[in-house]
Design a protein around this motif. Structure first.
Motif, PDB file in Angstrom:
ATOM      1  N   ARG A 166       0.815  -1.203   0.000  1.00 26.65           N
ATOM      2  CA  ARG A 166       0.000   0.000   0.000  1.00 26.65           C
ATOM      3  C   ARG A 166       0.854   1.261   0.000  1.00 26.65           C
ATOM      4  NH1 ARG A 166      -3.133  -0.237   5.852  1.00 26.65           N
ATOM      5  NH2 ARG A 166      -1.275  -0.102   7.146  1.00 26.65           N
ATOM      6  N   VAL A 167       0.224   2.358  -0.378  1.00 20.22           N
ATOM      7  CA  VAL A 167       0.862   3.671  -0.436  1.00 20.22           C
ATOM      8  C   VAL A 167       0.421   4.429   0.815  1.00 20.22           C
ATOM      9  CG1 VAL A 167       1.041   5.821  -1.740  1.00 20.22           C
ATOM     10  CG2 VAL A 167       0.826   3.629  -2.955  1.00 20.22           C
ATOM     11  N   VAL A 168       1.388   5.006   1.539  1.00 21.17           N
ATOM     12  CA  VAL A 168       1.093   5.671   2.807  1.00 21.17           C
ATOM     13  C   VAL A 168       1.828   7.010   2.868  1.00 21.17           C
ATOM     14  CG1 VAL A 168       1.173   5.456   5.327  1.00 21.17           C
ATOM     15  CG2 VAL A 168       0.932   3.401   3.923  1.00 21.17           C
ATOM     16  N   THR A 169       1.174   8.003   3.427  1.00 18.01           N
ATOM     17  CA  THR A 169       1.820   9.310   3.629  1.00 18.01           C
ATOM     18  C   THR A 169       2.605   9.279   4.933  1.00 18.01           C
ATOM     19  OG1 THR A 169      -0.187  10.179   4.663  1.00 18.01           O
ATOM     20  CG2 THR A 169       0.108  10.639   2.312  1.00 18.01           C
ATOM     21  N   ARG A 170       3.608   8.438   4.949  1.00 16.24           N
ATOM     22  CA  ARG A 170       4.479   8.268   6.119  1.00 16.24           C
ATOM     23  C   ARG A 170       5.903   8.588   5.669  1.00 16.24           C
ATOM     24  NH1 ARG A 170       3.432   2.849   7.814  1.00 16.24           N
ATOM     25  NH2 ARG A 170       1.848   3.691   9.192  1.00 16.24           N
ATOM     26  N   ALA A 171       6.692   9.095   6.580  1.00 16.14           N
ATOM     27  CA  ALA A 171       8.087   9.408   6.261  1.00 16.14           C
ATOM     28  C   ALA A 171       8.837   8.127   5.910  1.00 16.14           C
ATOM     29  CB  ALA A 171       8.755  10.096   7.441  1.00 16.14           C
ATOM     30  N   PRO A 172       9.638   8.150   4.856  1.00 19.71           N
ATOM     31  CA  PRO A 172      10.443   6.969   4.523  1.00 19.71           C
ATOM     32  C   PRO A 172      11.337   6.588   5.700  1.00 19.71           C
ATOM     33  CG  PRO A 172      10.548   8.594   2.764  1.00 19.71           C
ATOM     34  CD  PRO A 172       9.855   9.245   3.927  1.00 19.71           C
ATOM     35  N   VAL A 227       4.940   8.245   0.500  1.00 17.44           N
ATOM     36  CA  VAL A 227       4.842   9.417  -0.371  1.00 17.44           C
ATOM     37  C   VAL A 227       4.427  10.618   0.463  1.00 17.44           C
ATOM     38  CG1 VAL A 227       4.236   8.043  -2.422  1.00 17.44           C
ATOM     39  CG2 VAL A 227       2.419   9.011  -0.995  1.00 17.44           C
ATOM     40  N   SER A 228       4.639  11.799  -0.086  1.00 14.59           N
ATOM     41  CA  SER A 228       4.192  13.028   0.577  1.00 14.59           C
ATOM     42  C   SER A 228       2.675  13.140   0.449  1.00 14.59           C
ATOM     43  CB  SER A 228       4.847  14.246  -0.083  1.00 14.59           C
ATOM     44  OG  SER A 228       4.331  14.405  -1.401  1.00 14.59           O
ATOM     45  N   ALA A 284       1.088  15.654  -0.746  1.00 20.49           N
ATOM     46  CA  ALA A 284       0.791  16.219  -2.069  1.00 20.49           C
ATOM     47  C   ALA A 284       0.846  15.139  -3.150  1.00 20.49           C
ATOM     48  CB  ALA A 284       1.778  17.348  -2.385  1.00 20.49           C
ATOM     49  N   ALA A 285       1.847  14.260  -3.071  1.00 17.32           N
ATOM     50  CA  ALA A 285       1.949  13.177  -4.053  1.00 17.32           C
ATOM     51  C   ALA A 285       0.761  12.229  -3.928  1.00 17.32           C
ATOM     52  CB  ALA A 285       3.261  12.423  -3.881  1.00 17.32           C
ATOM     53  N   PHE A 286       0.355  11.935  -2.690  1.00 16.55           N
ATOM     54  CA  PHE A 286      -0.792  11.057  -2.483  1.00 16.55           C
ATOM     55  C   PHE A 286      -2.045  11.665  -3.099  1.00 16.55           C
ATOM     56  CE2 PHE A 286      -4.384   9.161  -0.428  1.00 16.55           C
ATOM     57  CZ  PHE A 286      -4.014   7.839  -0.231  1.00 16.55           C
ATOM     58  N   GLU A 287      -2.292  12.947  -2.855  1.00 17.10           N
ATOM     59  CA  GLU A 287      -3.481  13.615  -3.407  1.00 17.10           C
ATOM     60  C   GLU A 287      -3.450  13.585  -4.933  1.00 17.10           C
ATOM     61  OE1 GLU A 287      -6.075  14.596  -1.505  1.00 17.10           O
ATOM     62  OE2 GLU A 287      -4.940  13.853   0.191  1.00 17.10           O
ATOM     63  N   ARG A 288      -2.288  13.804  -5.506  1.00 16.52           N
ATOM     64  CA  ARG A 288      -2.146  13.769  -6.960  1.00 16.52           C
ATOM     65  C   ARG A 288      -2.464  12.363  -7.479  1.00 16.52           C
ATOM     66  NH1 ARG A 288       2.166  16.293  -6.950  1.00 16.52           N
ATOM     67  NH2 ARG A 288       3.609  14.566  -6.774  1.00 16.52           N
ATOM     68  N   MET A 289      -1.914  11.342  -6.812  1.00 15.85           N
ATOM     69  CA  MET A 289      -2.183   9.957  -7.222  1.00 15.85           C
ATOM     70  C   MET A 289      -3.672   9.644  -7.106  1.00 15.85           C
ATOM     71  SD  MET A 289       1.062   8.100  -5.395  1.00 15.85           S
ATOM     72  CE  MET A 289       0.752   6.448  -6.009  1.00 15.85           C
ATOM     73  N   ARG A 290      -4.279  10.055  -6.007  1.00 16.27           N
ATOM     74  CA  ARG A 290      -5.721   9.826  -5.809  1.00 16.27           C
ATOM     75  C   ARG A 290      -6.528  10.495  -6.913  1.00 16.27           C
ATOM     76  NH1 ARG A 290      -8.135  13.288  -1.581  1.00 16.27           N
ATOM     77  NH2 ARG A 290      -8.294  14.548  -3.440  1.00 16.27           N
ATOM     78  N   SER A 348      -2.708   9.152   5.177  1.00 15.51           N
ATOM     79  CA  SER A 348      -3.545   8.677   4.077  1.00 15.51           C
ATOM     80  C   SER A 348      -2.973   7.352   3.589  1.00 15.51           C
ATOM     81  CB  SER A 348      -3.556   9.686   2.929  1.00 15.51           C
ATOM     82  OG  SER A 348      -4.158  10.891   3.343  1.00 15.51           O
ATOM     83  N   TYR A 349      -3.877   6.421   3.259  1.00 17.19           N
ATOM     84  CA  TYR A 349      -3.508   5.083   2.818  1.00 17.19           C
ATOM     85  C   TYR A 349      -4.191   4.796   1.485  1.00 17.19           C
ATOM     86  CZ  TYR A 349      -2.276   4.358   7.746  1.00 17.19           C
ATOM     87  OH  TYR A 349      -1.737   4.455   9.002  1.00 17.19           O
TER      88      TYR A 349
END
Length: 184
Positions: free
Chosen positions: A39-45, A55-56, A58-64, A79-80
């Motif tokens: 899964r994709v998560v807005t968590r710090a690497p 991902v950041s 902003a990147a998550f929102e763009r992907m969504r 965000s997940y």
């Protein structure tokens, strides 16, 4: 693609620290044919814990917004997202497993009517010890996660309960049994 195909989809849910990722990995070691979703998560690497794509926001929102997710939700200030690639895996007849959230199950079941839910549980003291041991959250964040541990499944959601409070091999065996076709 509608998300419905010959493959089977399993959502693994339960409180933080219940061992969802551990059980998924243990099942995959015995059944490498399983398609485990990353899964994709807005968590710090490097934050530790699960194997995810960080991902950041902003990147998550763009992907969504671009339709990259079959499912997405917010929990614990993060965000997940479950990548849309699950559709292809299901169409190819694979058994697909993802780490989800109890709060998003109604939406997941609406999108994937044949979804099977595996509800992983453990005692509160076990959850607390595991959360502290992973070193990813502050004491306040751990307390907040423990506060959600008793969160019920949405009304109408039927789940196979898997107790992950004892021997790991026993819990993995129960997890694998829940994946058998007759459990569907």
């Amino acid at each position: 693609m509608s998300g419905v195909g010959p493959g089977r989809l399993f959502a693994v849910v339960g409180p933080s620290g219940a061992g969802k990722d551990t059980l998924m990995a243990g099942a995959w070691l015995r059944r490498p044919d399983l398609h485990l979703v990353r899964r994709v998560v807005t968590r710090a690497p490097g934050a530790g814990g699960e194997d995810c794509d960080c991902v950041s926001a902003a990147a998550f929102e763009r992907m969504r917004d671009e339709g990259a997710f079959a499912l997405w939700w917010r929990a614990h200030g993060l965000s997940y997202g479950i990548p849309r690639s699950v559709d292809e895996a299901l169409w190819e007849g694979e058994d697909v497993i993802f780490n989800g959230s109890r709060a998003m199950l109604a939406e997941a079941q609406a999108r994937f009517p044949d979804l099977t839910v595996l509800h992983v549980t453990a005692r509160p003291e076990t959850l607390a010890a595991r959360l502290a041991g992973r070193g990813r959250e502050s004491a306040g964040e751990i307390a907040a996660r423990l506060g959600r541990a008793g969160y019920a499944l949405p009304e109408g959601i039927v789940a196979v309960r898997i107790d992950n409070d004892g021997a790991l091999d026993d819990a993995v065996a129960a997890f694998l049994a829940a994946l058998q076709p007759d459990r569907r």
